[in-house]
Design an enzyme around this catalytic site. Structure first.
Site, PDB file in Angstrom:
ATOM      1  CG  ASP A 351      -0.022  -0.754  -2.429  1.00 50.66           C
ATOM      2  OD1 ASP A 351      -0.502  -1.871  -2.646  1.00 50.66           O
ATOM      3  OD2 ASP A 351       1.076  -0.565  -1.903  1.00 50.66           O
ATOM      4  CB  THR A 352      -4.130   2.008  -7.150  1.00 50.89           C
ATOM      5  OG1 THR A 352      -2.868   1.647  -7.684  1.00 50.89           O
ATOM      6  CG2 THR A 352      -4.766   3.048  -8.034  1.00 50.89           C
ATOM      7  CB  VAL A 353      -7.629   5.047  -3.876  1.00 50.43           C
ATOM      8  CG1 VAL A 353      -6.955   4.679  -2.570  1.00 50.43           C
ATOM      9  CG2 VAL A 353      -7.213   6.435  -4.335  1.00 50.43           C
ATOM     10  CG  LEU A 415      -1.968   4.869 -11.396  1.00 52.17           C
ATOM     11  CD1 LEU A 415      -2.022   6.323 -10.946  1.00 52.17           C
ATOM     12  CD2 LEU A 415      -2.558   3.963 -10.338  1.00 52.17           C
TER      13      LEU A 415
END
Length: 448
Positions: A351-353, A415
């Site tokens: 999970d990433t922003v 990422l």
């Protein structure tokens, strides 16, 4: 007039900030209006996300940047990947009876040092216009005074209930008075506010040396983790050059190893001869081609990607047009690829922003930041309020694999941050968030 439902395109003449949370984007925009640069705005936005979006990002995670200088047109890469602790060795994990790295708990939480904050400080030192204390103002306020819990955050608290409750500090933060944080309720993190204030006052030293680092190290050692005080003092962000490729008339920039940015360029090279623009969007032929290109590129990633400081990654070959011709022979428009061309190592369910910011001078930031899994390792580092990542779970314990666990090494990173130019001018700033965080990309575009 053709009226469509849904969110309209946002247009702005002097700058733009985009992120997955309105409060965070507003904080970045506030910094732009105060005279800050796009890089200031990106840090402000990411900092607020560390408070209000704790299931996806935080001070305990890693970050990678592409930064465009409006004056020169140069694009540079900034590596904010956290390094493995000195005690994070294969033998140390084998002595614990581990045959693979757990996804949650103190072991993945303390395998790698948080790298994001070091990248903020370095980016700000080169491109910042406002004082760091002003840039972090919004994050400090939300951590200290509280913010409303969204349905999404409350949902993730429930999903990760068992893991969060297994850690005392996590349980106290997300289950105040013994009940899960509910939608609409105000959530506060005064410990995190104090950590942010330490960074605002003392920069890099405020996080990687002094009381904050000492508390994270104390927590790790007492809980049986691997991080020690000296590990924090070794963490620095590193400047480098982005990977560069070309798709039709667009020049594409991406983050190099240890990130999987090369796979984007490899995939574009694989699909370019097939004239994707002539196929029905999301029709079966279109989707089939994209899936096969991704299978091939991710297979290469799983076999070869690692920290280039520890392993030779043949990235120039991997992103070359010649290599795409060779690998492209595997693509079959009539059938799926063989089973052994499907990625089999690791997981893409992290999970990433993503944050994109552009200012009126043409400076731009493409910033990707993550804790890896939801709430990272589900472990809060003592009284710092910092949720520690579990990115170290992506290391291999296979002694023959280039991505094997080694002290000081950055793990393979899913990422990536991207930019693109057309006719020599910045054309797009874009990135893709984690699968569970959002099922669509978050991006900012600028055409001049």
């Amino acid at each position: 007039m053709d009226i469509r439902t849904g969110r309209p395109v946002t247009l702005a003449p002097n700058g733009m900030v985009t992120s997955p949370h309105a409060l965070a984007s507003a904080a970045g925009l506030d910094v732009l209006r105060a005279g800050g640069s796009a890089i200031d705005a990106a840090i402000a936005t990411s900092a607020v996300l560390a408070v209000v979006y704790p299931h996806m990002t935080g001070l305990g995670g890693d970050a990678f940047w592409l930064i465009h200088d409006g004056a020169s047109g140069d694009i540079r890469y900034l590596n904010g990947g956290g390094k493995a602790a000195e005690g994070a060795t294969l033998s140390a994990l084998e002595a614990r009876g581990l045959q693979e790295i757990p996804l949650r708990g103190i072991v993945p939480a303390t395998l790698t040092v948080p790298g994001a904050v070091a990248s903020w400080i370095e980016a700000h030192s080169v491109h910042g216009r406002l004082p760091l204390c002003r840039v972090l103002e919004g994050a400090i306020a939300y951590a200290c005074d509280g913010f409303p819990v969204t349905d999404r955050l409350a949902g993730f608290v429930e999903i990760m209930r068992e893991d969060l409750l297994s850690d005392r500090e996590s349980a106290a933060l997300f289950f105040p008075q013994g009940a899960a944080a509910a939608p609409g309720a105000k959530l506060v993190n005064p410990n995190l506010a104090r950590t942010f204030q330490s960074i605002a006052d003392d920069g890099w030293q405020g996080f990687y040396e002094g009381p904050v680092a000492a508390e994270m190290a104390r927590f790790s050692e007492e809980a049986g983790g691997l991080l020690r005080l000296a590990d924090f003092s070794r963490q620095k962000a590193i400047w480098g050059e982005p990977l560069v490729g070309r798709y039709r008339d667009v020049t594409v920039f991406n983050t190099p190893p240890p990130t999987q940015g090369f796979t984007v360029l490899e995939m574009l090279n694989l699909i370019e001869p097939h004239e994707l623009h002539r196929k029905d969007f999301l029709g079966p032929d279109h989707v089939h081609l994209l899936v096969q290109a991704k299978q091939i590129a991710y297979h290469d990633r799983d076999e070869m990607l690692a920290d280039p400081g520890f392993a030779e990654v043949p990235v120039e070959r991997l992103i070359s047009k010649e290599y795409a011709v060779e690998r492209g022979r595997l693509i079959d428009g009539r059938a799926a690829l063989q089973w052994d061309m499907v990625p089999s190592y690791g997981s893409l369910s992290g999970d990433t922003v993503y944050v994109a910011a552009v200012d009126r001078c043409g400076n731009a930031a493409s910033l990707i930041q993550s804790l890896y899994g939801a709430f990272g390792a589900c472990v809060v580092a003592g009284n710092t309020g910092v949720i520690l990542q579990n990115r170290g779970a992506y290391f291999s314990l296979d002694r023959r694999h280039p991505n094997r666990l080694e002290p000081g090494k950055i793990p393979l990173h899913t990422l990536i941050a991207s930019m693109a130019k057309r006719d020599g001018k910045l054309w797009s700033v874009l990135g893709c968030m984690g699968r569970m965080a959002s099922r669509k990309s978050s991006s900012s575009f600028m055409r001049r």
